[in-house]
Scaffold this motif. Structure first.
Motif, PDB file in Angstrom:
ATOM      1  N   ASN A  49       0.824  -1.203   0.000  1.00  0.00           N
ATOM      2  CA  ASN A  49       0.000   0.000   0.000  1.00  0.00           C
ATOM      3  C   ASN A  49       0.859   1.254   0.000  1.00  0.00           C
ATOM      4  O   ASN A  49       2.053   1.213   0.320  1.00  0.00           O
ATOM      5  N   LEU A 283      -0.617  -5.402   5.559  1.00  0.00           N
ATOM      6  CA  LEU A 283      -0.253  -4.172   4.861  1.00  0.00           C
ATOM      7  C   LEU A 283       1.242  -3.943   5.019  1.00  0.00           C
ATOM      8  O   LEU A 283       1.763  -3.992   6.135  1.00  0.00           O
ATOM      9  N   ALA A 324      -3.409  -3.165  -3.825  1.00  0.00           N
ATOM     10  CA  ALA A 324      -2.915  -1.906  -3.278  1.00  0.00           C
ATOM     11  C   ALA A 324      -3.899  -0.764  -3.501  1.00  0.00           C
ATOM     12  O   ALA A 324      -4.053   0.115  -2.641  1.00  0.00           O
ATOM     13  N   VAL A 327      -6.608  -0.072  -0.758  1.00  0.00           N
ATOM     14  CA  VAL A 327      -6.213   0.454   0.551  1.00  0.00           C
ATOM     15  C   VAL A 327      -6.276   1.977   0.507  1.00  0.00           C
ATOM     16  O   VAL A 327      -5.645   2.606  -0.337  1.00  0.00           O
TER      17      VAL A 327
END
Length: 367
Positions: A49, A283, A324, A327
């Motif tokens: 992320n 993450l 990604a 997020v």
């Protein structure tokens, strides 16, 4: 779930703020075995992320006069756009100067009209819960618009023994619970499926517990002692989704998971035992230095990871298979201390910040 052995203990509740004492029956369950399911560390992955990490900073105060009558605001400096404005200036003094100045967590009812605020005594792992009827405080006394100083003035007048008739009317909608062992106090959370209120009594520990708090007496009525496994400590935050699933997160110290990665755990907290499993995708980039709290937004079906001036979120339905782009993250101005965020069923978001304690509301319901 693991079989639990019931023990009944009798514990003296701490001194109530009015000066009387009570004796509470507490049900304690000792869970055997590990509460955390086995997993293969080689299968653990992270999603890369966007890095919106905010370093630890010196907290700033929001006021020159504690009896504020106009809202302050904070806004995003990076990431998903949002603006939060003061909605309720929470009390900071009740019995003596600044004794309510250390809020740690919030839990909000679905309709957004009842707030549970957990406050700890400075320098200790003891504290209490305050229950606010926000609906009445807003409609009868204008604490969110025309008389934003009314609630703080009423609690301050209680401390100075100079309460007016209006102060007394206001404080009828504020219930103060007894003092008890809260641990760090960051983890107060309500399960929206059944309305039960829980917190983690011993965070960042192998031998830990979760405790259920009565929404009427505001004191613990059930404790479940357990361990995840001998090498895993419990996180310091907790939340529940609309299905009653429980979640907490921690930051990785390195090793088989990248250092600083957000590790997410999902499970169930039952009446006598708990169970969790590690979500095998985390993450890569954490929001900030300290994990302050975790939350769930039923309107958007997203999980939130809160650090000071930085909040990240993910869709709960994509847990374990995130991209990604799914997020979201935001950095905020103001250098306030972020204690938690909660959401009403319509998506309205309420951020609990400190210095001084206040509930801030997002200007739209899309955060």
């Amino acid at each position: 779930m693991k079989k639990a052995v019931l023990l009944t203990t009798v514990a003296a509740a701490a001194l109530l703020f009015g000066g009387s004492t009570t004796l509470a029956q507490a049900k304690t369950y000792n869970q055997k075995g590990n509460a955390l399911a086995n997993y293969n560390v080689k299968k653990y992955k992270t999603v890369k992320n966007k890095n919106l990490f905010v370093k630890r900073y010196t907290f700033k105060t929001s006021y020159s006069n504690i009896f504020q009558t106009k809202p302050t605001s904070i806004h995003t400096t990076k990431g998903k756009k949002a603006t939060f404005k003061s909605n309720v200036f929470l009390p900071v003094t009740y019995n003596k100067s600044a004794d309510w100045g250390n809020p740690q967590a919030e839990a909000l009812s679905k309709d957004g009209n009842t707030l549970y605020e957990l406050i700890t005594k400075n320098g200790s792992n003891r504290g209490w819960i305050v229950k606010y009827n926000l609906g009445k405080l807003r409609s009868k006394f204008g604490v969110s618009h025309s008389h934003m100083d009314a609630l703080r003035r009423a609690s301050y007048d209680h401390a100075t023994k100079n309460m007016t008739s209006k102060d007394k009317q206001i404080m009828k909608y504020v219930k103060v619970g007894p003092m008890f062992n809260t641990g760090h106090g960051q983890s107060l959370a309500m399960n929206p499926k059944n309305g039960k209120l829980w917190f983690i009594g011993k965070p960042v520990a192998v031998k830990t517990n979760v405790q259920r708090v009565s929404t009427s007496s505001l004191k613990p009525i059930t404790k479940i002692n357990f361990k995840l496994k001998s090498t895993v400590t419990m996180g310091s935050n907790l939340t529940f989704d609309k299905h009653g699933n429980a979640y907490f997160f921690t930051y990785s110290n390195g090793g088989w998971a990248p250092k600083g990665a957000v590790k997410i755990y999902k499970g169930k907290i039952g009446s006598k035992s708990v169970k969790f499993h590690l979500v095998m995708q985390g993450l890569r980039n954490r929001p900030g230095t300290k994990p302050q709290s975790m939350a769930y937004n039923a309107k958007r079906n997203r999980l939130y990871f809160v650090s000071d001036s930085s909040i990240s979120s993910i869709p709960a339905s994509k847990l374990g298979k995130l991209k990604a782009s799914q997020v979201e993250g935001s950095n905020f101005s103001g250098k306030r201390e972020f204690e938690g965020i909660q959401f009403a069923k319509n998506g309205a978001s309420y951020l609990l910040v400190n210095k001084g304690a206040e509930l801030m509301q997002a200007t739209n319901n899309k955060f």
